[in-house]
Design an enzyme around this catalytic site. Sequence first.
Site, PDB file in Angstrom:
ATOM      1  N   HIS A  79      49.735  38.405  39.039  1.00  0.00           N
ATOM      2  CA  HIS A  79      48.825  39.426  39.567  1.00  0.00           C
ATOM      3  C   HIS A  79      48.633  39.254  41.071  1.00  0.00           C
ATOM      4  CE1 HIS A  79      45.186  36.788  39.784  1.00  0.00           C
ATOM      5  NE2 HIS A  79      45.678  36.222  38.692  1.00  0.00           N
ATOM      6  N   ASP A  81      45.921  40.449  42.915  1.00  0.00           N
ATOM      7  CA  ASP A  81      44.540  40.403  43.413  1.00  0.00           C
ATOM      8  C   ASP A  81      43.982  38.991  43.350  1.00  0.00           C
ATOM      9  OD1 ASP A  81      44.570  40.605  40.544  1.00  0.00           O
ATOM     10  OD2 ASP A  81      42.423  41.014  40.586  1.00  0.00           O
ATOM     11  N   ASP A 109      45.999  31.385  42.915  1.00  0.00           N
ATOM     12  CA  ASP A 109      45.781  32.202  41.724  1.00  0.00           C
ATOM     13  C   ASP A 109      45.740  33.660  42.174  1.00  0.00           C
ATOM     14  OD1 ASP A 109      44.959  33.356  39.336  1.00  0.00           O
ATOM     15  OD2 ASP A 109      42.889  32.652  39.515  1.00  0.00           O
ATOM     16  N   GLU A 142      43.591  41.890  37.824  1.00  0.00           N
ATOM     17  CA  GLU A 142      43.481  40.874  36.781  1.00  0.00           C
ATOM     18  C   GLU A 142      42.121  40.204  36.817  1.00  0.00           C
ATOM     19  OE1 GLU A 142      43.880  36.966  34.713  1.00  0.00           O
ATOM     20  OE2 GLU A 142      43.270  37.394  36.776  1.00  0.00           O
ATOM     21  N   GLU A 143      41.627  39.983  38.037  1.00  0.00           N
ATOM     22  CA  GLU A 143      40.344  39.295  38.196  1.00  0.00           C
ATOM     23  C   GLU A 143      39.152  40.200  37.869  1.00  0.00           C
ATOM     24  OE1 GLU A 143      40.414  36.282  38.446  1.00  0.00           O
ATOM     25  OE2 GLU A 143      42.086  35.584  39.693  1.00  0.00           O
ATOM     26  N   HIS A 349      39.256  29.720  42.059  1.00  0.00           N
ATOM     27  CA  HIS A 349      38.002  30.473  42.182  1.00  0.00           C
ATOM     28  C   HIS A 349      36.954  29.704  42.976  1.00  0.00           C
ATOM     29  CE1 HIS A 349      38.868  33.225  38.439  1.00  0.00           C
ATOM     30  NE2 HIS A 349      39.918  33.099  39.246  1.00  0.00           N
TER      31      HIS A 349
END
Length: 377
Positions: A79, A81, A109, A142-143, A349
């Site tokens: 992904h 984003d 990520d 995705e997030e 994150h």
Amino acid sequence: MSKINKERIIKEFMELVKIDSETKFETNIAEKLNEKFTALSLIVKEDNAKEKSGHGANNLICTLKGNLKEVEPIFFTAHMDTVTPGQNVNPQIENNYIISDGTTILGADDKAGIAVLLETIQVLKENKIDHGDIQFVITVGEESGLAGAKALDPSLLNAKFGYALDSDGPVGNIVIEAPYQTKITSKMFGKSAHAGVAPEKGISAITVAAKAISKMKLGRIDEETTANIGYFKGGKQTQTNVVCDYVEIVSEARSLKKEKLTNVVNDIKGKFEETASDYGGRAEVIIEEIYPGFTHKKDDELVRLALHAAEKLGLPTDVLKSGGGSDANIFNGYGIPTANLSVGYEYIHTTNERIHIDHLINLGDLVVQIIDDYFTP
């Protein structure tokens, strides 16, 4: 000996993380990725995910044509984003780790996954590795609850099976089980009355909801199943003399087994409805599937292929169960078996996010090996 160009993959990764792409704001990185995949002679198609999901771009479905036509295509996905804070990322290298400057996330990520896929394509071309058609699916959102994958046009996919590059842990490990998740929104209706003069004439929605929740089994239910009350709102903060007539509770349940999830969801729903009825109130319970789960066996082709490739490279070969969802859940829901490969990023994150350079190289080697073994066993 690794076929991955170390300097090139580091440069690619660091270029990608510098492009702002917080979830819902993927426009710039989508344009850049379209350019990159097109420059590598892939056929790039976009769906209408932007319109359907409200995100900043469409999903990219990029097809690398192969010379082996008798073998079904496979696919890889990552992904584009990131989470916040992801603007003005300033990557740097420290002790062979790529890190941010500490004011933002890094974005490994999942830009590590994208960098690996771009490097993989170049390695296949440079080494003239025979292969059939391969699809590379780069999603938005995705997030934001897997929004891009959910909005994907599955008719653009023709792969037999595939892999998401989007799990933590040492490269070589593979997630073969991930849970189903359901969101439960419960609206509890009572009856207002003066709390000091005639409380007996009212029905407190707060009390009814609390009594219902007290009857539920929450948290860790068993090794495969969880449930959680995430949000509870209602009442009037400045009017404590009014019996509250409405509250809303948002909860979730997850399980690796669909039947277990169904039982937990039905129990939560039933407890709210029965308790409300017992006290003269009313409950309205809305159930929404967030994503489907999946389970693959160690002897399934996509699992055997990845584990065998990792063994050849001397990488870890643990098969894992996940407690969370990823785009792999959605692709499995489309009927395309998909497992999630560990990327090696750490502390995602957070502003401490990092990835070791060796993990980028190892993951590139693994993806190339999977492709080589699948098409020319």
